[in-house]
Design a protein around this motif. Structure first.
Motif, mmCIF file in Angstrom:
data_model
loop_
_atom_site.group_PDB
_atom_site.id
_atom_site.type_symbol
_atom_site.label_atom_id
_atom_site.label_comp_id
_atom_site.label_asym_id
_atom_site.label_seq_id
_atom_site.Cartn_x
_atom_site.Cartn_y
_atom_site.Cartn_z
ATOM 1 N N ASP A 311 0.817 -1.211 0.000
ATOM 2 C CA ASP A 311 0.000 0.000 0.000
ATOM 3 C C ASP A 311 0.856 1.268 0.000
ATOM 4 O OD1 ASP A 311 -2.257 1.570 0.005
ATOM 5 O OD2 ASP A 311 -2.477 1.537 2.184
ATOM 6 N N THR A 312 1.624 1.461 -1.068
ATOM 7 C CA THR A 312 2.363 2.706 -1.271
ATOM 8 C C THR A 312 2.142 3.143 -2.713
ATOM 9 O OG1 THR A 312 4.392 1.597 -1.999
ATOM 10 C CG2 THR A 312 4.175 2.041 0.369
ATOM 11 N N ALA A 313 2.344 4.415 -2.973
ATOM 12 C CA ALA A 313 2.100 4.935 -4.322
ATOM 13 C C ALA A 313 2.965 4.233 -5.356
ATOM 14 C CB ALA A 313 2.351 6.446 -4.346
ATOM 15 N N LEU A 314 4.253 4.110 -5.081
ATOM 16 C CA LEU A 314 5.143 3.445 -6.040
ATOM 17 C C LEU A 314 4.851 1.956 -6.121
ATOM 18 C CD1 LEU A 314 8.695 5.023 -5.496
ATOM 19 C CD2 LEU A 314 7.076 5.469 -7.338
ATOM 20 N N GLY A 315 4.560 1.345 -4.975
ATOM 21 C CA GLY A 315 4.315 -0.093 -4.957
ATOM 22 C C GLY A 315 3.096 -0.500 -5.749
ATOM 23 N N LYS A 316 2.084 0.360 -5.781
ATOM 24 C CA LYS A 316 0.824 0.019 -6.449
ATOM 25 C C LYS A 316 0.807 0.390 -7.935
ATOM 26 C CE LYS A 316 -1.769 2.271 -3.452
ATOM 27 N NZ LYS A 316 -2.949 2.794 -2.710
ATOM 28 N N SER A 317 1.676 1.283 -8.372
ATOM 29 C CA SER A 317 1.534 1.853 -9.713
ATOM 30 C C SER A 317 2.781 1.686 -10.582
ATOM 31 C CB SER A 317 1.198 3.342 -9.612
ATOM 32 O OG SER A 317 1.191 3.945 -10.894
ATOM 33 N N PRO A 318 2.731 0.793 -11.588
ATOM 34 C CA PRO A 318 3.851 0.669 -12.526
ATOM 35 C C PRO A 318 4.145 1.975 -13.259
ATOM 36 C CG PRO A 318 2.348 -1.196 -12.740
ATOM 37 C CD PRO A 318 1.673 -0.198 -11.856
ATOM 38 N N GLN A 319 3.105 2.775 -13.553
ATOM 39 C CA GLN A 319 3.355 4.005 -14.302
ATOM 40 C C GLN A 319 4.052 5.047 -13.432
ATOM 41 O OE1 GLN A 319 -1.348 5.275 -14.048
ATOM 42 N NE2 GLN A 319 -0.187 6.031 -15.782
ATOM 43 N N LEU A 320 3.791 5.039 -12.123
ATOM 44 C CA LEU A 320 4.521 5.952 -11.248
ATOM 45 C C LEU A 320 5.980 5.514 -11.103
ATOM 46 C CD1 LEU A 320 2.037 6.884 -8.371
ATOM 47 C CD2 LEU A 320 2.762 8.265 -10.336
ATOM 48 N N ARG A 321 6.214 4.208 -11.107
ATOM 49 C CA ARG A 321 7.602 3.732 -11.066
ATOM 50 C C ARG A 321 8.329 4.129 -12.351
ATOM 51 N NH1 ARG A 321 4.905 -0.816 -8.830
ATOM 52 N NH2 ARG A 321 5.274 -2.188 -10.629
ATOM 53 N N GLU A 322 7.624 4.081 -13.471
ATOM 54 C CA GLU A 322 8.232 4.524 -14.725
ATOM 55 C C GLU A 322 8.546 6.013 -14.663
ATOM 56 O OE1 GLU A 322 7.392 4.662 -19.576
ATOM 57 O OE2 GLU A 322 5.856 3.880 -18.213
ATOM 58 N N ALA A 323 7.622 6.787 -14.110
ATOM 59 C CA ALA A 323 7.849 8.230 -13.973
ATOM 60 C C ALA A 323 9.050 8.500 -13.074
ATOM 61 C CB ALA A 323 6.597 8.896 -13.412
ATOM 62 N N PHE A 324 9.147 7.757 -11.999
ATOM 63 C CA PHE A 324 10.266 7.922 -11.064
ATOM 64 C C PHE A 324 11.588 7.668 -11.781
ATOM 65 C CE2 PHE A 324 12.928 7.000 -7.385
ATOM 66 C CZ PHE A 324 12.449 7.871 -6.415
ATOM 67 N N VAL A 374 2.747 10.996 -14.111
ATOM 68 C CA VAL A 374 2.286 11.361 -12.766
ATOM 69 C C VAL A 374 0.873 11.922 -12.830
ATOM 70 C CG1 VAL A 374 2.630 12.979 -10.863
ATOM 71 C CG2 VAL A 374 4.577 11.690 -11.766
ATOM 72 N N GLN A 375 0.633 12.811 -13.775
ATOM 73 C CA GLN A 375 -0.689 13.426 -13.909
ATOM 74 C C GLN A 375 -1.739 12.380 -14.266
ATOM 75 O OE1 GLN A 375 -0.871 16.587 -16.781
ATOM 76 N NE2 GLN A 375 -2.887 17.299 -16.111
ATOM 77 N N ALA A 376 -1.383 11.472 -15.193
ATOM 78 C CA ALA A 376 -2.327 10.446 -15.642
ATOM 79 C C ALA A 376 -2.651 9.446 -14.540
ATOM 80 C CB ALA A 376 -1.751 9.715 -16.853
ATOM 81 N N SER A 377 -1.770 9.318 -13.554
ATOM 82 C CA SER A 377 -2.009 8.343 -12.478
ATOM 83 C C SER A 377 -3.178 8.746 -11.595
ATOM 84 C CB SER A 377 -0.752 8.208 -11.613
ATOM 85 O OG SER A 377 -0.569 9.348 -10.795
ATOM 86 N N GLY A 378 -3.477 10.048 -11.560
ATOM 87 C CA GLY A 378 -4.558 10.530 -10.713
ATOM 88 C C GLY A 378 -4.191 10.657 -9.251
ATOM 89 N N VAL A 379 -2.951 10.333 -8.890
ATOM 90 C CA VAL A 379 -2.505 10.445 -7.497
ATOM 91 C C VAL A 379 -2.145 11.898 -7.231
ATOM 92 C CG1 VAL A 379 -0.814 9.685 -5.796
ATOM 93 C CG2 VAL A 379 -1.631 8.078 -7.533
ATOM 94 N N PRO A 380 -2.686 12.498 -6.164
ATOM 95 C CA PRO A 380 -2.392 13.901 -5.862
ATOM 96 C C PRO A 380 -0.895 14.126 -5.660
ATOM 97 C CG PRO A 380 -4.211 13.104 -4.528
ATOM 98 C CD PRO A 380 -3.616 11.911 -5.185
ATOM 99 N N THR A 381 -0.413 15.241 -6.174
ATOM 100 C CA THR A 381 0.987 15.585 -5.998
ATOM 101 C C THR A 381 1.148 16.575 -4.846
ATOM 102 O OG1 THR A 381 0.751 17.313 -7.668
ATOM 103 C CG2 THR A 381 1.571 15.180 -8.422
#
Length: 538
Positions: A311-324, A374-381
């Protein structure tokens, strides 16, 4: 990849204490990369006697070959716990406690190993096939052993006669000899095992040029010349003292003052300063391993347990890991943090490995695309990420550079520092978001992959679990054709790159500083200083 003007400006505001580390600094002309051949070629005559003091960059975990997981632990083992096999200056596997390379049956499932004769453990106990069986069985079956995956293919160890053992395999396993050239091949005194059992690491007894004498946690480890060593005439030093000196600037300063005669794993921004001292020299090793950001994507209950949701932003989202990853500039990291002395890469296979497939490509830094993801993920920045890092200055600096780079893409990285062994425990337990951690590397690529990226691997801190990784790696281990193995590994690495449980940053070279009056040190691609023939120049 060139750092953007904005990135350069961001890096310029890093704390002065981290950008101006002593011993040569990171500004001006970069240090010249020393050659690993420099140590192995130094065969000057050495005097008998004396104590060699060696600075280690971290305190090893327990000195038990079955449980150890640290590079610094391997450095100590290299001089007191010999293996069935070892590597030489050309990274060729050679017999050590074995008398010859293994003999294989036609199907590759029966492996016969002849043992060196006339050998004693450092407590005087005879080295024989029964002792080898006892250690190998402990490595592969003990519930606390970190060697289980190394020897998972072995179903039975049989004593043929006092100087011969036979390993029965579940399947053909090409990397076995390479595994036996590391901790899985270290043989422990059966007498000491019976006496200490789980506490063997507190007073380890093996076959080696030096024997364990004492340890003060966090301070020093003392080894003494082993009188029962089979090649004792080759050993000149009376004693090895390992001093734990975590701070790289203090290690360099201790070298210059003469308080230590050898310093391991010099920080790259101290290499130039050590090189310029007329009383010191620097040699290099390593390159087999890697360093990077491990992201917890499935380690919910521990590395060796079944993968589960994190239950972490990076752990749940492959696209956020790609952004990172797209926010990182590996070349800038190498130049800014390591004075350009490391080998930039985004895969866990060494650049010169025969198992490296052609055409492996690393992503360029692309902040614009990272922002879009990051924007497409919908996770607040800003997206919050906790990055665990060893508590030394260089790793903290690396973490801060990553913090600055990823901030541009919408991440807010909090740097959490911890003592190295504690960091590893957090990795095993899965109690982390992302962490800086590496692997010292093995001559056979299986040793860089199986335990680290396959399901339930003992060092699979990311919790990656995918048949697209597991299956080709398992198939490659059973394959003897090198080209086919490389093809299978390439398929696995493609999937690893997609999942991004590990964002590989570089292959780290190891820089060993030493007094010019020290000779006979053997320093190979595994980065483990061997002092069996070392001493003070005559």
């Amino acid at each position: 990849m060139r750092p953007s003007p904005r990135l350069v400006a961001a890096l310029a505001v890093l704390p002065l204490a981290l950008t101006a580390c002593g011993g040569g600094g990171s500004s001006g002309t970069p240090a010249a990369p020393p050659s690993v051949a420099g140590a192995s070629a130094d065969n000057r005559p050495v005097k008998s006697g004396g104590t060699l003091t060696v600075a280690l960059n971290a305190d090893p975990d327990a000195l038990d070959p079955s449980t150890s997981t640290t590079l610094v632990g391997r450095e100590v083992f290299a001089n007191m716990c010999e293996k069935l096999y070892d590597i030489d200056a050309k990274s060729t596997i050679v017999p050590q406690l074995a008398g010859a390379l293994p003999e294989l049956s036609d199907d590759g499932k029966e492996v016969t190993i002849k043992l060196r004769e006339g050998v004693k453990f450092n407590d005087g106990t005879a080295f024989d096939a029964e002792a080898v069986k006892k250690s190998l069985d402990r490595h592969r079956t003990w519930e606390k052993s970190a060697r289980q995956a190394d020897l998972e293919a072995v179903s039975k160890v049989t004593v043929v006669d006092p100087t011969t053992i036979q390993l029965t395999l579940k399947r053909a396993f090409t990397p076995l000899t390479a595994q036996l050239a590391d901790r899985a091949g270290m043989i422990m005194s059966p007498k000491a095992l019976d006496a200490a059992n789980d506490n063997f690491g507190a007073g380890p007894v093996c076959v080696g040029p030096f024997k364990f004498a004492s340890r003060t946690s966090g301070s020093e480890i003392v080894l003494e010349k082993a009188p029962d060593y089979y090649d004792a005439a080759k050993v000149k030093l009376d004693k090895l003292v390992y001093k734990i000196i975590v701070d790289p600037n203090v290690r360099a300063a201790n070298l210059k003052s003469g308080d230590v005669q050898v310093g391991d794993n010099l920080a790259t921004n101290t290499v130039k300063g050590v090189q310029s001292d007329p009383n010191l020299k620097v040699v290099s090793g390593g390159g087999l391993g890697y360093y990077g950001v491990t992201i917890n994507i499935g380690n919910a209950d521990g590395a060796t347990e079944k993968s589960g949701p994190v239950d972490t932003a990076l752990g749940k989202s492959p696209q956020l890991r790609e952004a990172f990853e797209l926010a990182l500039d590996r070349d800038a990291i190498n130049k800014t943090v390591y004075n350009g002395l490391y080998e930039v890469d985004c895969f866990g296979v060494p650049l010169d490995s025969p198992f490296r497939a052609d055409g492996l490509q690393c992503p360029q830094r692309d902040v614009a695309k990272a922002k879009q993801l990051v924007q497409a993920s919908g996770v607040p920045t800003p997206i919050k990420v906790t990055l665990n890092t060893p508590n030394d200055a260089v790793n903290i600096r690396l973490a801060q550079v990553i913090q600055q780079m990823t901030k541009e893409a919408g991440f807010e990285v909090k740097v959490h520092t911890a003592e190295f062994v504690s960091l590893l425990e957090e990795g095993k337990a899965g109690t982390f978001d992302a962490m800086l951690v590496g692997w010292s590397g093995r001559v056979d690529l299986d040793g860089n992959l199986t335990n680290l990226v396959t399901s339930r691997g003992s060092n699979n801190y990311s919790g990656m679990s995918d048949p697209g990784i597991d299956d080709p790696i398992k198939q490659a281990a059973a394959e003897s054709d090198q080209a086919k193995r490389a093809e299978l590994y390439a398929a696995a690495m493609k999937k690893i790159a997609e999942l991004r449980g590990i964002l590989y940053l570089y292959h780290n070279k190891y820089y060993l500083g030493m007094s010019k009056n020290v000779a006979g040190v053997q320093y190979f691609a595994d980065g483990l200083p061997r002092f069996v023939t070392a001493g003070f120049a005559a």
